[in-house]
Design an enzyme around this catalytic site. Structure first.
Site, PDB file in Angstrom:
ATOM      1  N   ASP A   1      20.227  26.607  46.318  1.00 36.19           N
ATOM      2  CA  ASP A   1      19.495  26.857  46.848  1.00 36.19           C
ATOM      3  C   ASP A   1      17.892  25.685  46.367  1.00 36.19           C
ATOM      4  O   ASP A   1      17.224  26.069  47.139  1.00 36.19           O
ATOM      5  CB  ASP A   1      18.300  28.048  46.674  1.00 36.19           C
ATOM      6  CG  ASP A   1      19.464  29.300  47.235  1.00 36.19           C
ATOM      7  OD1 ASP A   1      20.885  28.649  47.889  1.00 36.19           O
ATOM      8  OD2 ASP A   1      19.131  30.335  47.973  1.00 36.19           O
TER       9      ASP A   1
ATOM     10  N   ASP B   1      20.928  28.117  51.112  1.00 41.39           N
ATOM     11  CA  ASP B   1      20.367  29.446  51.353  1.00 41.39           C
ATOM     12  C   ASP B   1      20.608  29.022  52.832  1.00 41.39           C
ATOM     13  O   ASP B   1      19.912  28.108  53.510  1.00 41.39           O
ATOM     14  CB  ASP B   1      18.821  29.950  50.874  1.00 41.39           C
ATOM     15  CG  ASP B   1      18.696  31.678  51.256  1.00 41.39           C
ATOM     16  OD1 ASP B   1      19.866  32.496  51.094  1.00 41.39           O
ATOM     17  OD2 ASP B   1      16.986  31.970  51.175  1.00 41.39           O
TER      18      ASP B   1
ATOM     19  N   HIS C   1      20.376  30.931  57.010  1.00 43.19           N
ATOM     20  CA  HIS C   1      19.856  32.336  57.726  1.00 43.19           C
ATOM     21  C   HIS C   1      19.896  31.553  59.472  1.00 43.19           C
ATOM     22  O   HIS C   1      19.495  30.727  59.945  1.00 43.19           O
ATOM     23  CB  HIS C   1      18.645  32.798  57.307  1.00 43.19           C
ATOM     24  CG  HIS C   1      18.375  33.288  55.899  1.00 43.19           C
ATOM     25  ND1 HIS C   1      19.381  33.804  55.247  1.00 43.19           N
ATOM     26  CD2 HIS C   1      17.547  32.624  54.870  1.00 43.19           C
ATOM     27  CE1 HIS C   1      18.514  34.039  54.037  1.00 43.19           C
ATOM     28  NE2 HIS C   1      17.520  33.310  53.968  1.00 43.19           N
TER      29      HIS C   1
ATOM     30  N   HIS D   1      17.313  37.012  60.956  1.00 49.03           N
ATOM     31  CA  HIS D   1      17.677  37.471  60.177  1.00 49.03           C
ATOM     32  C   HIS D   1      17.114  38.542  59.363  1.00 49.03           C
ATOM     33  O   HIS D   1      15.491  38.154  59.018  1.00 49.03           O
ATOM     34  CB  HIS D   1      17.765  36.237  58.739  1.00 49.03           C
ATOM     35  CG  HIS D   1      18.187  36.792  58.158  1.00 49.03           C
ATOM     36  ND1 HIS D   1      17.841  37.131  56.623  1.00 49.03           N
ATOM     37  CD2 HIS D   1      19.347  37.311  57.297  1.00 49.03           C
ATOM     38  CE1 HIS D   1      18.245  37.177  55.167  1.00 49.03           C
ATOM     39  NE2 HIS D   1      20.253  37.362  55.737  1.00 49.03           N
TER      40      HIS D   1
ATOM     41  N   HIS E   1      12.622  30.897  56.404  1.00 48.66           N
ATOM     42  CA  HIS E   1      12.966  29.713  56.070  1.00 48.66           C
ATOM     43  C   HIS E   1      14.465  29.765  55.556  1.00 48.66           C
ATOM     44  O   HIS E   1      15.017  30.901  56.024  1.00 48.66           O
ATOM     45  CB  HIS E   1      12.947  29.902  54.641  1.00 48.66           C
ATOM     46  CG  HIS E   1      13.463  31.001  54.331  1.00 48.66           C
ATOM     47  ND1 HIS E   1      13.240  32.410  53.701  1.00 48.66           N
ATOM     48  CD2 HIS E   1      14.522  31.558  53.331  1.00 48.66           C
ATOM     49  CE1 HIS E   1      14.043  33.285  53.262  1.00 48.66           C
ATOM     50  NE2 HIS E   1      14.703  32.937  53.108  1.00 48.66           N
TER      51      HIS E   1
ATOM     52  N   LYS F   1      25.334  30.854  52.122  1.00 47.38           N
ATOM     53  CA  LYS F   1      25.060  32.186  52.046  1.00 47.38           C
ATOM     54  C   LYS F   1      24.265  32.435  52.625  1.00 47.38           C
ATOM     55  O   LYS F   1      23.116  32.367  53.128  1.00 47.38           O
ATOM     56  CB  LYS F   1      24.808  32.094  50.787  1.00 47.38           C
ATOM     57  CG  LYS F   1      23.166  31.912  49.750  1.00 47.38           C
ATOM     58  CD  LYS F   1      23.049  32.015  48.486  1.00 47.38           C
ATOM     59  CE  LYS F   1      22.164  32.211  48.201  1.00 47.38           C
ATOM     60  NZ  LYS F   1      20.758  32.214  48.629  1.00 47.38           N
TER      61      LYS F   1
ATOM     62  N   CYS G   1      16.871  33.867  43.852  1.00 47.58           N
ATOM     63  CA  CYS G   1      18.512  33.721  43.642  1.00 47.58           C
ATOM     64  C   CYS G   1      19.070  33.488  42.225  1.00 47.58           C
ATOM     65  O   CYS G   1      20.462  33.523  42.271  1.00 47.58           O
ATOM     66  CB  CYS G   1      18.606  33.457  45.138  1.00 47.58           C
ATOM     67  SG  CYS G   1      18.043  33.491  46.334  1.00 47.58           S
TER      68      CYS G   1
HETATM   69  C1  VGL Z   1      15.382  32.759  48.381  1.00 44.35           C
HETATM   70  C2  VGL Z   1      13.512  34.546  48.471  1.00 44.35           C
HETATM   71  C3  VGL Z   1      14.599  34.088  49.841  1.00 44.35           C
HETATM   72  C4  VGL Z   1      15.793  32.519  46.938  1.00 44.35           C
HETATM   73  C5  VGL Z   1      16.037  32.902  48.915  1.00 44.35           C
HETATM   74  O1  VGL Z   1      16.337  31.058  46.823  1.00 44.35           O
HETATM   75  O2  VGL Z   1      15.499  32.141  45.980  1.00 44.35           O
HETATM   76  N1  VGL Z   1      14.380  33.390  47.729  1.00 44.35           N
HETATM   77  N2  VGL Z   1      15.409  33.548  49.982  1.00 44.35           N
HETATM   78 ZN    ZN Z   2      16.331  33.551  52.066  1.00 45.32          ZN
END
Ligand code: VGL
Ligand code: ZN
Length: 248
Positions: free
Chosen positions: A11, A51, A53, A57, A96, A121, A169
Site C-alpha cells: 500500500d 488498498d 475500496h 466501503h 481513502h 485488496k 496493513c
Molecule cells: C490501511 C487503514 C485503512 C493500511 C488501509 O494500508 O495500513 N490502514 N486501510
Molecule cells: Zn483501507
C-alpha cells in the site's frame, strides 16, 4: 537448504502519504528510496499491493450514522456476511484509496518497472481487509486475494514485507505470510506507522508469531543480494561438471 525470497510492498499509495493523502502517515514518502533499492535486488518475485475500496466501503466513517462515525476514533462491529456468529471490531477511517481516484494510485516515485505483479485488496465493501492475503474472517473467509497461491506457485520460501502502514496493513500481511508457512521478515526501515506508539505491541505480536523485524543492512537482506552471484557460481559449477563452458 533452499532460499527463494519474495518482496511484498504494501500500500505505498498517495492516500497514505503527505502532503495530500486522506489518511497520510507521517514520513510515508520517505521510505520509497529504500524500497526502490530493495527492488533492484534479485528477489524471485516482487509484488506491490494496493488498498482499493469502493466508495461505499464499510471502513469509511462517512458510510456510518453520527455520532459513532468519527474517523480514526470510532469503531464498528462488522459481521461475517456468511456467518452471523462471527464478528470483528474495526476502526473507522476517512474515505481513502477509492477505486479510480488519484489517492488510490501508487506513488509515482516508486519504481514499478521492477514490480512483477500488483495485487488489489479491500474491494469487498462488506469487510475490512488489512492483510494482502485475506479478510480477517475465518468461518468462512470472505475475500481472498490469491497472493498465497501466487507465492506458493513460485516456490517462495521467504517473504520480505515493507510499506504502509506498519501498524495495520504491513502488520496483518506479515502475520498472514508467516501463518501461510513463509519465513517472514519485515524491513523496519521501509515502513511507517499510523501510530508509532503502537509499535511495541506490534513487535510483541510478531514475536509470538515468529515474524522477524530487520534493518535494511541486515544479513538477511545481504542474503538476498548475494543470490545472483551464488546462482551464477552454482550454474558454472554444474556446467563444469557436465563438461560445458559458460560464457558470462
Ligand atoms: C490501511 C487503514 C485503512 C493500511 C488501509 O494500508 O495500513 N490502514 N486501510
Ligand atoms: Zn483501507
Amino acid at each position: 537448504m533452499s532460499f527463494k525470497p519474495a518482496l511484498v510492498i504494501v500500500d505505498v499509495q498517495e492516500d497514505f502519504c503527505p502532503p495530500k493523502g486522506a489518511l497520510a502517515v507521517t514520513g510515508g514518502r520517505d521510505i520509497v528510496p529504500t524500497i526502490n533499492e530493495l527492488l533492484t535486488y534479485p528477489f524471485a518475485l516482487k509484488i506491490a499491493t494496493k488498498d482499493y475500496h469502493p466508495h461505499d466501503h464499510i471502513s469509511f466513517a462517512s458510510n456510518h450514522p453520527a455520532p459513532n462515525n468519527k474517523p480514526f476514533e470510532s469503531t464498528v462491529t462488522i459481521t461475517n456476511p456468511h456467518n452471523s456468529e462471527e464478528t470483528q471490531e474495526a476502526r473507522l477511517w476517512p474515505d481513502h484509496c477509492v477505486q479510480g481516484t488519484k489517492g488510490a494510485e501508487l506513488l509515482s516515485e516508486l519504481d514499478v518497472s521492477n514490480v512483477d505483479h500488483i495485487i488489489e485488496k479491500g474491494q469487498d465493501k462488506r469487510v475490512e481487509m488489512y492483510s494482502a492475503f485475506a479478510d480477517p474472517f475465518t468461518s468462512p473467509c470472505v475475500a481472498e486475494s490469491g497472493l498465497a497461491d501466487m507465492l506458493r506457485g513460485a516456490g517462495i520460501t521467504d517473504v520480505y514485507v515493507v510499506g504502509l502502514a506498519a501498524d495495520y496493513c504491513v502488520k496483518f500481511t506479515a502475520l498472514d505470510a508467516q501463518k501461510e508457512g513463509f519465513k517472514t521478515w519485515v524491513v523496519g526501515d521501509a515502513t511507517k506507522a499510523v501510530d508509532p506508539s503502537s509499535l511495541d505491541e506490534v513487535q510483541k505480536d510478531y514475536e509470538k508469531a515468529g515474524v522477524t523485524v530487520i534493518g535494511r543492512d541486515d544479513t538477511q537482506v545481504q542474503r538476498v543480494k548475494d543470490q545472483s552471484q551464488k546462482r551464477k557460481e552454482q550454474g558454472a559449477k554444474a556446467a563444469a561438471m557436465a563438461g560445458v563452458s559458460v560464457l558470462d
